[in-house]
Design a protein around this motif. Structure first.
Motif, PDB file in Angstrom:
ATOM      1  N   UNK A 156       0.824  -1.220   0.000  1.00 55.12           N
ATOM      2  CA  UNK A 156       0.000   0.000   0.000  1.00 55.12           C
ATOM      3  C   UNK A 156       0.854   1.265   0.000  1.00 55.12           C
ATOM      4  N   UNK A 157       2.017   1.216   0.682  1.00 59.31           N
ATOM      5  CA  UNK A 157       2.897   2.387   0.704  1.00 59.31           C
ATOM      6  C   UNK A 157       3.391   2.726  -0.699  1.00 59.31           C
ATOM      7  N   UNK A 158       3.719   1.696  -1.471  1.00 60.02           N
ATOM      8  CA  UNK A 158       4.186   1.900  -2.837  1.00 60.02           C
ATOM      9  C   UNK A 158       3.062   2.477  -3.691  1.00 60.02           C
ATOM     10  N   UNK A 159       1.864   1.905  -3.522  1.00 58.61           N
ATOM     11  CA  UNK A 159       0.714   2.362  -4.293  1.00 58.61           C
ATOM     12  C   UNK A 159       0.375   3.807  -3.946  1.00 58.61           C
ATOM     13  N   UNK A 160       0.467   4.150  -2.654  1.00 57.51           N
ATOM     14  CA  UNK A 160       0.194   5.527  -2.227  1.00 57.51           C
ATOM     15  C   UNK A 160       1.219   6.493  -2.817  1.00 57.51           C
ATOM     16  N   UNK A 200       2.405  10.923  -6.524  1.00 59.47           N
ATOM     17  CA  UNK A 200       3.274  11.462  -7.570  1.00 59.47           C
ATOM     18  C   UNK A 200       2.521  11.653  -8.890  1.00 59.47           C
ATOM     19  N   UNK A 201       1.524  10.804  -9.150  1.00 57.86           N
ATOM     20  CA  UNK A 201       0.755  10.942 -10.389  1.00 57.86           C
ATOM     21  C   UNK A 201      -0.220  12.110 -10.337  1.00 57.86           C
ATOM     22  N   UNK A 204       7.899  10.812   0.935  1.00 64.23           N
ATOM     23  CA  UNK A 204       8.128  10.049   2.166  1.00 64.23           C
ATOM     24  C   UNK A 204       6.907  10.201   3.069  1.00 64.23           C
ATOM     25  N   UNK A 205       6.344   9.073   3.501  1.00 64.43           N
ATOM     26  CA  UNK A 205       5.198   9.100   4.402  1.00 64.43           C
ATOM     27  C   UNK A 205       5.664   9.319   5.837  1.00 64.43           C
ATOM     28  N   UNK A 220      -0.440   0.744   7.663  1.00 63.92           N
ATOM     29  CA  UNK A 220      -1.323   0.109   6.679  1.00 63.92           C
ATOM     30  C   UNK A 220      -2.775   0.563   6.729  1.00 63.92           C
ATOM     31  N   UNK A 221      -3.288   0.883   7.907  1.00 62.10           N
ATOM     32  CA  UNK A 221      -4.676   1.344   7.986  1.00 62.10           C
ATOM     33  C   UNK A 221      -4.823   2.743   7.408  1.00 62.10           C
ATOM     34  N   UNK A 222      -3.860   3.634   7.723  1.00 60.51           N
ATOM     35  CA  UNK A 222      -3.903   4.987   7.168  1.00 60.51           C
ATOM     36  C   UNK A 222      -3.737   4.947   5.653  1.00 60.51           C
ATOM     37  N   UNK A 223      -2.843   4.091   5.173  1.00 63.88           N
ATOM     38  CA  UNK A 223      -2.637   3.972   3.726  1.00 63.88           C
ATOM     39  C   UNK A 223      -3.903   3.445   3.042  1.00 63.88           C
ATOM     40  N   UNK A 224      -4.561   2.485   3.662  1.00 58.27           N
ATOM     41  CA  UNK A 224      -5.780   1.921   3.069  1.00 58.27           C
ATOM     42  C   UNK A 224      -6.872   2.976   2.962  1.00 58.27           C
TER      43      UNK A 224
END
Length: 431
Positions: free
Chosen positions: A94-98, A103-104, A113-114, A305-309
């Motif tokens: 999820x971090x990579x996806x975020x 960036x997109x 950086x999170x 992971x919860x914040x990213x989701x």
């Protein structure tokens, strides 16, 4: 008058164990009188306090609930993440996806950086700018608030302004000397300061649309002028888009005004309501951050992971539904036009600043363009207006010096209710 006996009792209990009874100063209602409400739940456009009272929410957790409270897709994403454990302290997909998604959506951000909060994001961005440039001083704007880091509590806005402590005890003299301040919307002041401190300034940080002395937009050409000054002098330009990022447009204020900073700080919406922050920008600057480079910054719960989701569900919805911004702006325009008619009707010294779905009613006859003009507001009158609106079921920010935030859950019926409540409140306070 609403019954708030349970909130009152909880506040009395809280004061025994929590400084001031709250975990963030503006929540205390000191600026508007009375005791704070303790919220039990929220859904869509509404908050419900511990006594069961319903309020139209015009704070929306200070910005992140852009889709309204308990949005189904966000709730489902959090439930799914929770079933796998709320934290690992290790990298996740999820971090990579975020990172890819941010960036997109924000062209100036090439790497990100999170972190865990807006304050952590701004503190980190300043450290990175200092390490990258080898310089010590920073410039901030009077009345802009960038969290409670020592470097930022000099002429701060928001809670510091509300409570009359623009320079917090505990900030060392050395730190204060490295923080240079100028009025917002004053390019000449910036030029003079840069000239006086040639070769010493690492970064210039500002909210491109201020939310922490109330909503104050940049003057025409102001952001472009700052970009030119910083580029010429080798200063890292930082846009604090913790409030404005993904709220004013998919690409934040920088997309709205077409000005690219070197670094951007983010928060609020990218956590979908959960604690989160991020900083990012040019590849060559971000590659100086550990472990890629020598500038150290770390966090056990960064990229939780919860914040990213929750944040991914929120950002994906915004990216896939760009029309939401037109809808939000339309609702904002409808409400503000209604409020402005009433202000004229009651001949009040009051003006409204707004950008997109952010706005503030300033009880002053001055045009609010900076910290000094914001401070001309009649805070006593605002307190009366706040209480009158609260009694009619509309929850405003409990400070004259905060922006209000609309959510997509506010439809025309609710907007009409806000306008009617304001009309009755203005009539009450002008009797």
């Amino acid at each position: 008058m609403k019954n708030i006996s349970r909130s009152t009792a909880l506040f009395e209990r809280a004061k025994q164990f929590i400084p001031g009874g709250v975990n963030s100063p503006v929540r205390a209602f000191k600026a508007v009188g009375g005791n704070p409400l303790f919220i039990k739940k929220a859904k869509g456009a509404y908050l419900y306090d511990e006594d069961g009272n319903e309020y139209v929410d015009l704070i929306n957790s200070w910005g992140p609930m852009i889709l309204g409270h308990a949005y189904p897709a966000v709730e489902e994403a959090v439930r799914e993440a929770l079933s796998c454990s709320p934290s690992f302290g290790a990298p996740t997909a999820r971090e990579v996806e975020m990172a890819e998604l941010i960036c997109s959506m924000i062209p100036s951000v090439e790497k990100v950086r999170m972190v865990n909060s807006g304050t952590e994001a701004t503190m980190s961005a300043i450290r990175v700018a200092r390490g990258f440039t080898g310089r010590d001083k920073i410039i901030k704007m009077e009345g802009c608030y960038h969290g409670h880091g020592d470097s930022f509590l000099i002429s701060a806005g928001s809670g510091a302004l509300t409570f009359g402590y623009p320079d917090s005890p505990g900030v060392t003299k050395g730190t204060a000397l490295d923080t240079l301040t100028v009025p917002f919307n004053d390019l000449n002041a910036v030029e003079l300061l840069v000239e006086k401190n040639a070769g010493q300034i690492a970064a210039l940080i500002l909210e491109p649309v201020v939310g922490n002395m109330g909503c104050v937009p940049p003057a025409e050409g102001y952001l472009e002028g700052l970009r030119k000054i910083c580029s010429k002098s080798g200063i890292v330009l930082i846009f604090d888009e913790v409030m404005t990022g993904f709220r004013l447009s998919q690409g934040g204020a920088q997309q709205l005004y077409n000005v690219k900073p070197d670094l951007t700080t983010l928060g609020k919406i990218i956590g979908g309501g959960l604690p989160v922050g991020a900083y990012g920008g040019k590849r060559e600057i971000m590659d100086s951050v550990s472990p890629a480079g020598p500038i150290y910054q770390a966090g056990t719960l960064s990229g939780n992971p919860m914040a990213m989701a929750a944040g991914l569900a929120m950002l994906k919805h915004l990216k896939d539904n760009p029309g939401i911004y037109d809808a939000l702006n339309g609702t904002a325009n409808f409400i503000i036009q209604g409020l402005q008619k009433q202000i004229s009707k009651y001949r009040l010294s009051c003006s409204i600043n707004h950008v997109g779905s952010m706005f503030t009613l300033f009880f002053t006859d001055k045009k609010v363009i900076d910290f000094a003009s914001a401070k001309t507001s009649d805070t006593v009158l605002f307190g009366k207006y706040f209480q009158a609106m609260l009694s009619r079921g509309v929850y405003l920010a409990p400070s004259q010096y905060e922006a209000l935030f609309l959510s997509a859950a506010i439809d025309k019926t609710i907007a009409d209710r806000i306008i009617q409540a304001s009309n009755e409140s203005l009539e009450e306070i002008t009797k």
